[in-house]
Design an enzyme around this catalytic site. Structure first.
Site, PDB file in Angstrom:
ATOM      1  N   ASP A 204      -1.948  -4.950   5.312  1.00  0.00           N
ATOM      2  CA  ASP A 204      -0.772  -4.744   4.472  1.00  0.00           C
ATOM      3  C   ASP A 204      -1.146  -3.938   3.218  1.00  0.00           C
ATOM      4  OD1 ASP A 204       2.048  -5.633   3.997  1.00  0.00           O
ATOM      5  OD2 ASP A 204       1.178  -6.541   2.203  1.00  0.00           O
ATOM      6  N   GLU A 244      -1.317   0.061   6.773  1.00  0.00           N
ATOM      7  CA  GLU A 244      -0.056   0.531   6.203  1.00  0.00           C
ATOM      8  C   GLU A 244      -0.393   1.407   5.000  1.00  0.00           C
ATOM      9  OE1 GLU A 244       4.072  -1.249   4.293  1.00  0.00           O
ATOM     10  OE2 GLU A 244       2.160  -2.171   3.817  1.00  0.00           O
TER      11      GLU A 244
END
Ligand code: NOJ
Length: 553
Positions: A204, A244
């Site tokens: 993330d 990401e």
């Protein structure tokens, strides 16, 4: 390319499917999806053909950011099951040839994480330096990721009269990754889930994770990613890191570790994704072509993760203001379909007016581009968002299995579900797995065929992209070529039928073009040219098939 490469570097030809256990399948009818429910759906996923499951956060959490606010990196949210249930899912998936990767959310913790609970209480807490504290917010500081919901990335903590940093919500204090103890904890967390058998992580918010706190210079921030990759390789040689990283391509290359690799194995291609929507809005592939042709060459092990939607807002932050307005006008005409001034809170089918030709054209394109396709649950049946939910979570409604109560997700009273399914034309009675399962003409069966052809065409994951010249407006013609073969894909962005001339220039003049998605063959003329028809919003995959070609699909 050697066969050993294809199996070791599995992520280069994987089909990834992202889901949230909480909204996928509820086995005990308490209203919340769970691991046991997911275990019962592994055969569905195997039949669909996916090869890698990406599980969104399932860790203990107060749930203020759908699990991206973790209170225990080693735990399993008890509403979803136990570690035992998690391992059963892993084992069942592995048995069906499906790998599992899990979200690694270590840029921040929840403010209810015991580390932060201790850290905020006293400047002398042993966990104080796990977080980023300042006496006053620095003068030049980054903007919040959630404009309209957060005003600043600094929050005052009255008990110790200092400010802590939070790039996301104020209940998500940023971890201080310059602290070696924090780095150790991150590695230990990875080691734990790897020991249970996962095949890697979706990391993330990577750029925020490696960014050192304001005013701290500890050398190259990418060293953290290199360390994590080395650690991963030691613990599980064939595990992968999917990151990401929503940054311009030049910067993304650095997150792969530059041309030599050594950091992330996969990164979402946010740039092409955003350009795709501009192309759709204009019925013109030119913006997408521009993006695709500016993709940097990647290290041989690395790959782009191609996607058209995910669980967040459809971000358009890399378009110009004018381009973003075009996409907004086309696909999010109502203000409440937009968020943060940069994104759209809708799924793809409603944005395309439910037009099956256009929807299929988009997925055909996604599966034909060099890289690794990533589906968000429900895309395979054309689920829509719930328009009465006006934030990012509008697309996170329960999976629609049947036309029955709660779409077959759960028998609990509707009020107990994590989110209500849409009530409009995308309601479960109109869009569900059961109906599409036995309907050969359904989107589900179409996506299944795409997956099967993608998997049989390793040149897509491994090949080089070439944009082909032709004489038809509004059509994207591209080829993917590797030593495994060559495939040409045609996608019509317009609502008019097209007859186009394409030059293939094969090595052998007897070469034919073999249709992969429908029966059909096209011969080439002596100059290696073909004349090809495309329906409005049509698409075709053509294998460049020399005489004696023995490939079967
Ligand atoms: C990115 C995730 O995709 C998003 O849902 C989340 O809110 C932020 N990171 C913070 O973890």
């Amino acid at each position: 390319m050697k066969i050993s490469d294809t199996s070791d570097l599995w992520w280069k030809s994987a089909v990834i499917y992202c889901l949230d256990v909480e909204t996928y399948m509820d086995s005990n009818d308490d209203g919340v999806g769970d691991f046991e429910g997911l275990a019962r759906r592994i055969d569905y996923l195997a039949d669909l053909g996916i090869t890698c499951l990406w599980l969104m956060p399932f860790y203990p959490s107060p749930g203020r950011d759908d699990g991206y606010d973790v209170t225990d990196f080693y735990g399993v949210d008890s509403r979803l099951g136990t570690h035992g249930d998690f391992v059963e899912v892993l084992r069942t998936a592995n048995d069906r040839g499906i790998r599992v990767i899990v979200d690694l959310v270590v840029n921040h913790t929840s403010d209810k994480h015991p580390w932060f609970v201790s850290a905020r209480r006293s400047r002398n807490s042993p966990y104080r330096d796990f977080y980023v504290w300042r006496d006053a917010p620095p003068k030049s500081t980054q903007p919040t990721v959630f404009p309209g919901e957060e005003a600043s990335v600094w929050e005052h903590e009255p008990r110790t009269d200092q400010y802590f940093q939070h790039v996301f919500y104020r209940h998500q204090p940023d971890l201080n990754v310059t602290n070696p103890r924090v780095r150790d904890e991150i590695a230990k967390t990875m080691g734990f889930w790897l020991a249970l058998g996962v095949s890697g992580f979706r990391i993330d918010a990577v750029p925020f994770l490696i960014e050192p706190p304001d005013g701290v210079d500890l050398g190259d921030p990418h060293e953290l990613l290199r360390d994590l990759k080395r650690f991963l390789q030691r613990r599980a040689g064939d595990a992968a890191l999917l990151g990401e990283v929503n940054l311009p391509y030049r910067q993304q290359l650095q997150f792969f570790g530059g041309p030599d690799g050594g950091e992330l194995d996969l990164q979402f291609d946010f740039i092409s994704m955003q350009a795709l929507y501009l192309s759709l809005a204009r019925s013109d592939p030119a913006p997408l072509v521009k993006a695709l042709t500016s993709r940097p060459a990647l290290p041989p092990e690395a790959a782009w993760a191609n996607f058209v939607r995910n669980h967040d807002e459809l971000t358009l932050d890399k378009l110009t203001d004018a381009e973003r307005e075009e996409v907004f006008d086309a696909f999010a005409p109502d203000e409440d379909q937009r968020i943060y001034g940069r994104g759209i809170t809708r799924r793809l089918p409603p944005m395309l007016g439910g037009d099956p030709r256009r929807i299929r054209m988009v997925y055909s394109l996604m599966f034909s581009l060099p890289g690794t396709p990533v589906l968000f649950y429900g895309e395979e049946i054309g689920m829509g968002e719930n328009p009465s939910i006006t934030d990012r979570t509008s697309v996170r409604t329960p999976m629609q299995w049947t036309d029955g109560k709660n779409g077959g997700f759960s028998q609990a009273p509707p009020g107990r579900l994590p989110a209500a399914p849409p009530g409009d034309g995308y309601a479960p009675e109109h869009v569900n797995v059961q109906q599409q399962w036995n309907d050969d003409g359904s989107l589900l069966q179409f996506v299944k065929r795409l997956i099967s052809h993608y998997r049989a065409s390793a040149e897509i994951g491994w090949g080089d992209l070439e944009i082909l010249d032709h004489d038809a407006d509004g059509v994207l013609a591209h080829a993917v070529t590797s030593d495994l073969g060559r495939m040409v894909a045609l996608h019509n962005f317009t609502d008019v039928p097209v007859r186009m001339r394409l030059s293939i220039e094969p090595d052998d003049p007897e070469t034919e073009l073999l249709d992969l998605l429908e029966p059909g063959r096209t011969a080439l003329d002596k100059q290696g040219r073909a004349e090809i028809d495309l329906a409005p919003y049509g698409h075709r995959w053509l294998r460049v098939s020399p005489p004696g070609d023995t490939r079967i699909g």
